[in-house]
Design a protein around this motif. Structure first.
Motif, PDB file in Angstrom:
ATOM      1  N   LEU A 178       0.844  -1.195   0.000  1.00 36.13           N
ATOM      2  CA  LEU A 178       0.000   0.000   0.000  1.00 36.13           C
ATOM      3  C   LEU A 178       0.881   1.248   0.000  1.00 36.13           C
ATOM      4  CD1 LEU A 178      -2.712  -1.063   2.628  1.00 36.13           C
ATOM      5  CD2 LEU A 178      -2.705  -1.436   0.154  1.00 36.13           C
ATOM      6  N   ASP A 185       2.262   4.834   0.828  1.00 32.76           N
ATOM      7  CA  ASP A 185       2.221   5.864   1.873  1.00 32.76           C
ATOM      8  C   ASP A 185       1.866   7.233   1.285  1.00 32.76           C
ATOM      9  OD1 ASP A 185       2.869   4.007   3.825  1.00 32.76           O
ATOM     10  OD2 ASP A 185       5.019   4.329   3.610  1.00 32.76           O
ATOM     11  N   ARG A 194      -4.996   4.362   2.130  1.00 30.52           N
ATOM     12  CA  ARG A 194      -4.317   3.235   2.803  1.00 30.52           C
ATOM     13  C   ARG A 194      -5.033   2.915   4.118  1.00 30.52           C
ATOM     14  NH1 ARG A 194       0.847   5.370   5.209  1.00 30.52           N
ATOM     15  NH2 ARG A 194      -0.740   6.084   6.689  1.00 30.52           N
ATOM     16  N   GLY A 222      -1.907   1.357  -4.176  1.00 33.04           N
ATOM     17  CA  GLY A 222      -1.017   0.239  -3.919  1.00 33.04           C
ATOM     18  C   GLY A 222      -0.629  -0.467  -5.204  1.00 33.04           C
TER      19      GLY A 222
END
Length: 199
Positions: A22, A24, A30, A161
């Motif tokens: 995922l 950041d 996320r 992601g």
């Protein structure tokens, strides 16, 4: 590939496992996704729309979400604010959040998709640039030509992601036989498990 992201999840499917890192860079999506996983939204979920060489969509169907909202029109339809980042693009293997045609491009809470896509030619990318009136960065263009993806979705859907392991499983899911509504003839079931953080 972006490296040193803080969280990965595993899609445990009846076709095999897929590991997804995922981003950041899209912290709200996320965290929203992780919250939905914890709530059980992706427990025995289905890849319920599989469009070959485009996307494999999982979670709740558009119709289910929209019909539920129609039954209670006074209730404001909940959407999750978009996190559109120009450096994150719809290359093969990315994880995105589904949505309806709302003008804010805000996401559903409980619908995701994995990008399958296909390799693009310079001519196709040039035509897309003209149609959408935006330049595709050279590095992204190369990925679309070599690996493939769905570049026409860029800037319209939040991706949060990408697959790091199990691309062959994602390909197998995207290749299943489906009916005229893109629903797999044999259910493709998945559960999402959050992986321990690497130290």
């Amino acid at each position: 590939m972006l490296s040193a992201q803080s969280t990965s999840v595993r899609f445990v499917t009846n076709k095999g496992n897929i590991t997804v890192m995922l981003y950041d860079e899209t912290p709200r999506h996320r965290d929203m996704f992780l919250k939905e996983v914890k709530k059980g939204s992706y427990k025995n979920a289905l890849f319920n729309r599989v469009i070959k060489d485009f996307v494999s969509q999982g979670g709740e169907l558009d119709d289910t979400i929209l019909n539920r909202e129609k039954r209670d029109p006074k209730k404001q339809a909940p959407r999750f604010p978009a996190e559109l980042k120009p450096n994150l693009f719809h290359k093969k293997g990315t994880l995105g959040a589904g949505r309806d045609d709302n003008p804010e491009k805000a996401s559903y809470f409980t619908q995701i998709y994995l990008v399958a896509g296909k390799k693009q030619s310079d001519a196709q990318l040039d035509a897309l640039e003209k149609k959408k009136n935006r330049k595709i960065p050279a590095a992204q263009r190369e990925v679309y030509k070599k690996t493939g993806g769905t570049p026409h979705l860029d800037g319209d859907y939040t991706i949060f992601g990408e697959i790091t392991e199990g691309m062959e499983v994602a390909d197998a899911i995207n290749s299943v036989a489906a009916d005229k509504n893109d629903v797999p003839l044999n259910p493709v079931i998945f559960n999402v498990v959050v992986l321990p953080k690497k130290r």
